[in-house]
Design a protein around this motif. Structure first.
Motif, PDB file in Angstrom:
ATOM      1  N   UNK A 162       1.388  -1.665   0.117  1.00 20.59           N
ATOM      2  CA  UNK A 162      -0.156   0.050  -0.129  1.00 20.59           C
ATOM      3  C   UNK A 162       0.742   1.523   0.070  1.00 20.59           C
ATOM      4  N   UNK A 163       2.353   1.222  -1.382  1.00 13.89           N
ATOM      5  CA  UNK A 163       3.114   2.239  -1.231  1.00 13.89           C
ATOM      6  C   UNK A 163       2.811   3.351  -2.525  1.00 13.89           C
ATOM      7  N   UNK A 164       2.992   4.491  -2.262  1.00 19.89           N
ATOM      8  CA  UNK A 164       3.041   5.016  -3.695  1.00 19.89           C
ATOM      9  C   UNK A 164       4.080   5.998  -3.796  1.00 19.89           C
ATOM     10  N   UNK A 165       4.917   5.604  -5.291  1.00 21.97           N
ATOM     11  CA  UNK A 165       6.047   6.827  -5.259  1.00 21.97           C
ATOM     12  C   UNK A 165       6.369   7.066  -6.252  1.00 21.97           C
ATOM     13  N   UNK A 166       6.893   8.529  -6.450  1.00 20.57           N
ATOM     14  CA  UNK A 166       7.032   9.620  -7.233  1.00 20.57           C
ATOM     15  C   UNK A 166       7.927  10.250  -7.658  1.00 20.57           C
ATOM     16  N   UNK A 167       8.558   9.892  -8.930  1.00 17.14           N
ATOM     17  CA  UNK A 167      10.188   9.816  -9.404  1.00 17.14           C
ATOM     18  C   UNK A 167      10.283   9.919 -10.381  1.00 17.14           C
ATOM     19  N   UNK A 168      11.407  11.161 -10.843  1.00 17.21           N
ATOM     20  CA  UNK A 168      11.601  11.282 -12.617  1.00 17.21           C
ATOM     21  C   UNK A 168      12.420  10.132 -13.018  1.00 17.21           C
ATOM     22  N   UNK A 169      12.346  10.263 -14.332  1.00 19.30           N
ATOM     23  CA  UNK A 169      13.000   8.939 -15.059  1.00 19.30           C
ATOM     24  C   UNK A 169      14.611   9.139 -14.884  1.00 19.30           C
ATOM     25  N   UNK A 170      14.725  10.031 -14.789  1.00 16.31           N
ATOM     26  CA  UNK A 170      16.081  10.512 -15.151  1.00 16.31           C
ATOM     27  C   UNK A 170      16.610  11.947 -14.167  1.00 16.31           C
ATOM     28  N   UNK A 171      16.995  11.704 -13.377  1.00 14.09           N
ATOM     29  CA  UNK A 171      16.845  13.224 -12.292  1.00 14.09           C
ATOM     30  C   UNK A 171      17.964  14.112 -12.906  1.00 14.09           C
ATOM     31  N   UNK A 172      18.109  15.386 -12.415  1.00 12.84           N
ATOM     32  CA  UNK A 172      17.996  16.406 -13.160  1.00 12.84           C
ATOM     33  C   UNK A 172      20.059  16.679 -12.253  1.00 12.84           C
ATOM     34  N   UNK A 173      20.728  17.860 -12.972  1.00 16.86           N
ATOM     35  CA  UNK A 173      21.976  17.786 -12.343  1.00 16.86           C
ATOM     36  C   UNK A 173      22.010  18.594 -11.257  1.00 16.86           C
ATOM     37  N   UNK A 174      21.357  19.506 -10.502  1.00 17.80           N
ATOM     38  CA  UNK A 174      21.630  19.563  -9.714  1.00 17.80           C
ATOM     39  C   UNK A 174      20.864  19.194  -7.859  1.00 17.80           C
ATOM     40  N   UNK A 175      19.748  17.676  -8.851  1.00 20.79           N
ATOM     41  CA  UNK A 175      18.823  17.422  -7.307  1.00 20.79           C
ATOM     42  C   UNK A 175      18.285  16.089  -7.818  1.00 20.79           C
ATOM     43  N   UNK A 176      17.884  15.547  -7.007  1.00 17.73           N
ATOM     44  CA  UNK A 176      17.425  14.166  -6.786  1.00 17.73           C
ATOM     45  C   UNK A 176      16.275  14.381  -5.316  1.00 17.73           C
ATOM     46  N   UNK A 177      15.088  14.155  -6.399  1.00 16.49           N
ATOM     47  CA  UNK A 177      14.065  14.121  -5.228  1.00 16.49           C
ATOM     48  C   UNK A 177      12.570  13.637  -5.301  1.00 16.49           C
ATOM     49  N   UNK A 178      12.456  12.856  -4.879  1.00 16.44           N
ATOM     50  CA  UNK A 178      11.384  11.492  -5.234  1.00 16.44           C
ATOM     51  C   UNK A 178      10.199  11.790  -3.981  1.00 16.44           C
ATOM     52  N   UNK A 179       9.135  11.331  -4.200  1.00 12.59           N
ATOM     53  CA  UNK A 179       7.845  11.458  -3.936  1.00 12.59           C
ATOM     54  C   UNK A 179       7.011  10.835  -2.742  1.00 12.59           C
ATOM     55  N   UNK A 180       6.703  10.608  -1.518  1.00 13.82           N
ATOM     56  CA  UNK A 180       6.140   9.053  -1.287  1.00 13.82           C
ATOM     57  C   UNK A 180       5.290   8.904  -0.295  1.00 13.82           C
ATOM     58  N   UNK A 181       4.505   8.058  -0.594  1.00 11.88           N
ATOM     59  CA  UNK A 181       3.339   8.045  -0.112  1.00 11.88           C
ATOM     60  C   UNK A 181       3.336   6.060   0.781  1.00 11.88           C
ATOM     61  N   UNK A 182       3.098   6.106   1.632  1.00  9.88           N
ATOM     62  CA  UNK A 182       3.165   4.612   2.642  1.00  9.88           C
ATOM     63  C   UNK A 182       4.461   4.273   3.174  1.00  9.88           C
ATOM     64  N   UNK A 183       5.005   3.408   3.111  1.00  9.99           N
ATOM     65  CA  UNK A 183       6.341   2.816   3.662  1.00  9.99           C
ATOM     66  C   UNK A 183       7.766   2.423   2.350  1.00  9.99           C
ATOM     67  N   UNK A 184       8.836   3.110   2.532  1.00 12.56           N
ATOM     68  CA  UNK A 184       9.756   2.637   1.636  1.00 12.56           C
ATOM     69  C   UNK A 184      10.892   3.075   2.697  1.00 12.56           C
ATOM     70  N   UNK A 185      12.289   1.810   2.508  1.00 11.33           N
ATOM     71  CA  UNK A 185      13.399   2.029   2.539  1.00 11.33           C
ATOM     72  C   UNK A 185      14.733   2.198   1.621  1.00 11.33           C
ATOM     73  N   UNK A 186      15.167   2.655   1.940  1.00  9.59           N
ATOM     74  CA  UNK A 186      16.201   3.687   0.866  1.00  9.59           C
ATOM     75  C   UNK A 186      17.491   3.455   1.161  1.00  9.59           C
ATOM     76  N   UNK A 187      17.665   2.548  -0.203  1.00  8.28           N
ATOM     77  CA  UNK A 187      19.637   2.613  -0.122  1.00  8.28           C
ATOM     78  C   UNK A 187      19.698   3.496  -1.687  1.00  8.28           C
TER      79      UNK A 187
END
Length: 351
Positions: A162-187
């Motif tokens: 029951x989790x949703x994540x929204x992210x760009x196919x390719x990150x920009x040269x200055x930042x990496x931003x993702x949007x999360x609803x639910x629970x996720x473990x990030x490496x």
């Protein structure tokens, strides 16, 4: 035209947006924060427009009459109306004006020249660049399903049920931003040039390279960010105001945020149980009956039918289950709360 369909050029022409950028107040901040939270795919476009407006800062050192402005700019623009202006052209055509008028007019001409140059460069963008800028991906797990995905920078994300994540196919040269609803473990792959930010409602979690867990389910009042390795910054997502909280988390530290009570705290993790879900481990620590039901519905993709029995389910439950079936878990839970149950067609009936 609705804001969700706006391009950078549309935002630059919108009076309400421009006033907010130049002179934000509580009302406009609240509007744009709420709008951006509902349309995260427009973040890059909105920020691009905001940066352009903020770059147009100048000092007004003189005044010209309307007729004098019109005469000066008509003479400047009539030769090359479709090309970016050059500074030496501006200087040569204005040098006959009084010094006071020249300073004021030159400042304004630089703004117009910058806008024309920006528009010229925008027209030079290829179709490929435009497509890449707008190409976002949404990954959603229903109840009962977990998954792992790789991001373009090499970072790995394990999504809980029951989790949703929204992210760009390719990150920009200055930042990496993702949007999360639910629970996720990030490496997160280390990249000192581009911070990695997870936006979950009103919370931003920013790192350069580390491992951490974010739990921020819609409808639940509590958000938890726990760090396994590295260093993480957690703060309230704001615009033009001081955040209600801001923490630096080290390994085995956790931020617990309750917006309904305005309670924000940092604690030390006594064990790694909070990370156990990604290994198939369910861990209850003094959980209420409602909390147990919510987690089991999400974990196994079932629906509980409880009825009036819920009123008699008092007390707390503590237990740990590793890769066990729903029936095995319910047998242990039912012993504590003294109920019987039936599982049929993804429906659990409590008797």
């Amino acid at each position: 035209m609705k804001y969700k369909n706006y391009s950078v050029d549309d935002f630059l022409k919108d009076d309400f947006f421009v006033r907010w950028v130049k002179a934000p107040d509580q009302q406009s901040n609240k509007f744009w924060d709420k709008w951006l939270a509902s349309h995260p795919e427009k973040t890059e476009t909105l920020l691009h427009a905001k940066q352009i407006i903020l770059s147009f800062k100048y000092t007004h050192t003189g005044e010209l009459l309307d007729e004098e402005y019109a005469e000066i700019f008509e003479n400047i623009l009539k030769d090359q109306p479709e090309k970016p202006l050059l500074l030496y052209q501006i200087r040569n055509q204005l040098k006959s004006s009084f010094t006071k008028k020249l300073v004021a007019a030159a400042a304004l001409v630089l703004i117009i020249s910058g806008a024309l140059l920006w528009q010229y460069m925008q027209n030079k963008l290829t179709v490929k660049d435009s497509v890449q800028q707008a190409n976002y991906i949404t990954k959603t797990n229903p109840k009962g399903i977990k998954s792992t995905l790789k991001l373009s920078d090499g970072s790995s994300v394990r999504l809980n049920a029951e989790t949703s994540i929204y992210f760009p196919e390719k990150f920009s040269d200055s930042q990496r931003v993702v949007y999360l609803k639910g629970e996720a473990y990030f490496e997160v792959a280390e990249d000192n040039r581009r911070p990695f930010t997870v936006v979950s409602g009103d919370v931003e979690t920013t790192v350069l390279g580390t491992e951490f867990n974010v739990s921020a389910y819609p409808g639940e009042n509590e958000v938890k960010i726990a760090v396994a390795e590295g260093r993480v910054k957690v703060n309230e997502k704001t615009s033009g105001k001081d955040p209600a909280f801001s923490y630096i988390l080290l390994p085995y530290e956790m931020a617990t945020l309750r917006f309904d009570r305005q309670e924000f705290k940092k604690t030390r993790l006594e064990s790694a149980e909070i990370f156990g879900w990604k290994e198939g481990i369910i861990h209850f620590q003094k959980a209420s009956f409602e909390e147990v039901v919510t987690l089991l519905e999400r974990w196994y993709g079932v629906k509980f039918m409880v009825g009036d029995q819920k009123k008699t389910m008092e007390g707390k439950f503590t237990g740990k289950f590793e890769n066990q079936t729903l029936k095995e878990v319910l047998e242990a839970v039912s012993f504590s709360w003294e109920f019987s149950f039936e599982i049929k067609n993804k429906v659990v009936t409590i008797k």
